[in-house]
Design an enzyme around this catalytic site. Structure first.
Site, PDB file in Angstrom:
ATOM      1  CG  ASP A  98      -2.095   0.955   1.086  1.00 34.25           C
ATOM      2  OD1 ASP A  98      -3.097   0.646   0.428  1.00 34.25           O
ATOM      3  OD2 ASP A  98      -1.958   2.054   1.649  1.00 34.25           O
ATOM      4  CE1 TYR A 205      -4.732   7.058  -0.927  1.00 37.44           C
ATOM      5  CE2 TYR A 205      -5.166   7.649   1.356  1.00 37.44           C
ATOM      6  CZ  TYR A 205      -4.879   6.693   0.398  1.00 37.44           C
ATOM      7  OH  TYR A 205      -4.727   5.382   0.767  1.00 37.44           O
ATOM      8  CG  HIS A 267      -4.986  -3.829  -0.062  1.00 37.53           C
ATOM      9  ND1 HIS A 267      -4.360  -3.316  -1.172  1.00 37.53           N
ATOM     10  CD2 HIS A 267      -4.772  -2.940   0.943  1.00 37.53           C
ATOM     11  CE1 HIS A 267      -3.798  -2.156  -0.866  1.00 37.53           C
ATOM     12  NE2 HIS A 267      -4.026  -1.914   0.415  1.00 37.53           N
TER      13      HIS A 267
END
Length: 288
Positions: A98, A205, A267
């Site tokens: 990630d 982000y 994930h």
């Protein structure tokens, strides 16, 4: 809990265990250093394991700051490198998934002589405009949401909302046999629900470091500009964000990359397939 000396005003909380060749493990969003709670004991008998909470996560500093400076891949990598310097780790095996994967790649580019080997799970470069396909956008909606002030207005500081939000991702992104224990969710909520903590965590982000922004901006490097560090890529079969088909361009970005599928993992692969991670790291660290 030990803490680093500040880099850019940020101190990192970290765990250190074991002895032997140095291994640094970088966690993901929405996680923290506990993402490696199963893997670390597998390695600690024959390696020195360092696991930081990244800037804005866990018990590390969560300062309000311009995300482009404080919470970008470059900023995060500076803190990790500073921690390595402080601990006297001249050369490490660097592993991440990630956001930890992106940070590990950034550090390998900026200080290649400090990284003996990379062990990475998605995201990896080479996605390109496939990230704009309808199926992908159904998964990556949260990255646009995180750009809005509404995200912090709805989520930040509200423990119930934080719990629901984190539970969604830990359930939806994981493989078919994994379920996050309530006690582990409790621990994450405790850290993410503190005022300002959720906003700090999504600084990644807002810095333009997420997969959508990164994939649309990436260009294929010249062959001599690829990451030269030997790299082992572990790709889960059940990650809805990163289908295995997106592994097809690794050679365009890495000079020496091997790909290993993880057929049962989603994930959160360090928790779902710790043995695969352990084998890949052990090969580089010269043990096991």
């Amino acid at each position: 809990m030990p803490r680093s000396t500040p880099v850019d005003g940020f101190t990192l909380a970290y765990e250190r265990s074991g002895s032997g060749p140095a291994v640094v493990l970088l966690h993901g969003w929405p996680g923290d250093r506990g993402d490696y709670r199963v893997l670390a004991p597998l390695l600690a008998g024959s390696a020195e394991i360092v696991i930081p909470d990244l800037r804005g996560f866990g018990e590390s500093d969560k300062h309000p700051a311009d995300p482009r400076e404080a919470y970008s891949a470059a900023g995060q990598a500076r803190s990790v490198l500073g921690l390595m310097d402080e601990l006297g780790l001249e050369e490490v095996v660097l592993a991440g998934y990630d956001i930890g994967s992106r940070i590990a790649q950034a550090l390998a580019r900026s200080a290649p002589h400090r990284v003996r080997g990379l062990v990475l799970a998605p995201p990896l470069p080479g996605v390109g405009d496939r990230v704009l396909a309808a199926e992908a956008q159904r998964e990556f909606w949260y990255q646009a949401f995180h750009q809005l002030e509404l995200a912090e207005q709805l989520v930040d500081g509200d423990a119930g909302t934080v719990r629901s939000y984190l539970r969604h991702f830990w359930s939806h992104w994981s493989g078919p046999t994994f379920e996050l224990a309530e006690a582990d969710l409790d621990r994450l909520v405790e850290h993410y629900a503190a005022p300002g903590a959720f906003t700090a965590s999504i600084g990644w982000y807002r810095a333009g470091s997420g997969t959508v922004a990164t994939s649309l901006a990436e260009t294929t490097p010249a062959p001599d500009a690829r990451i030269l560090t030997p790299t082992r890529v572990l790709w889960p079969a059940h990650d809805p964000l990163f289908p295995p088909a997106w592994s097809d361009r690794l050679d365009d970005f890495f000079a020496d990359a091997d790909l290993t599928p993880m057929p049962a993992a989603g994930h959160f692969s360090p928790l779902e397939a710790p043995e695969a991670w352990g084998a890949a790291i052990s090969g580089f660290a010269g043990h096991g």
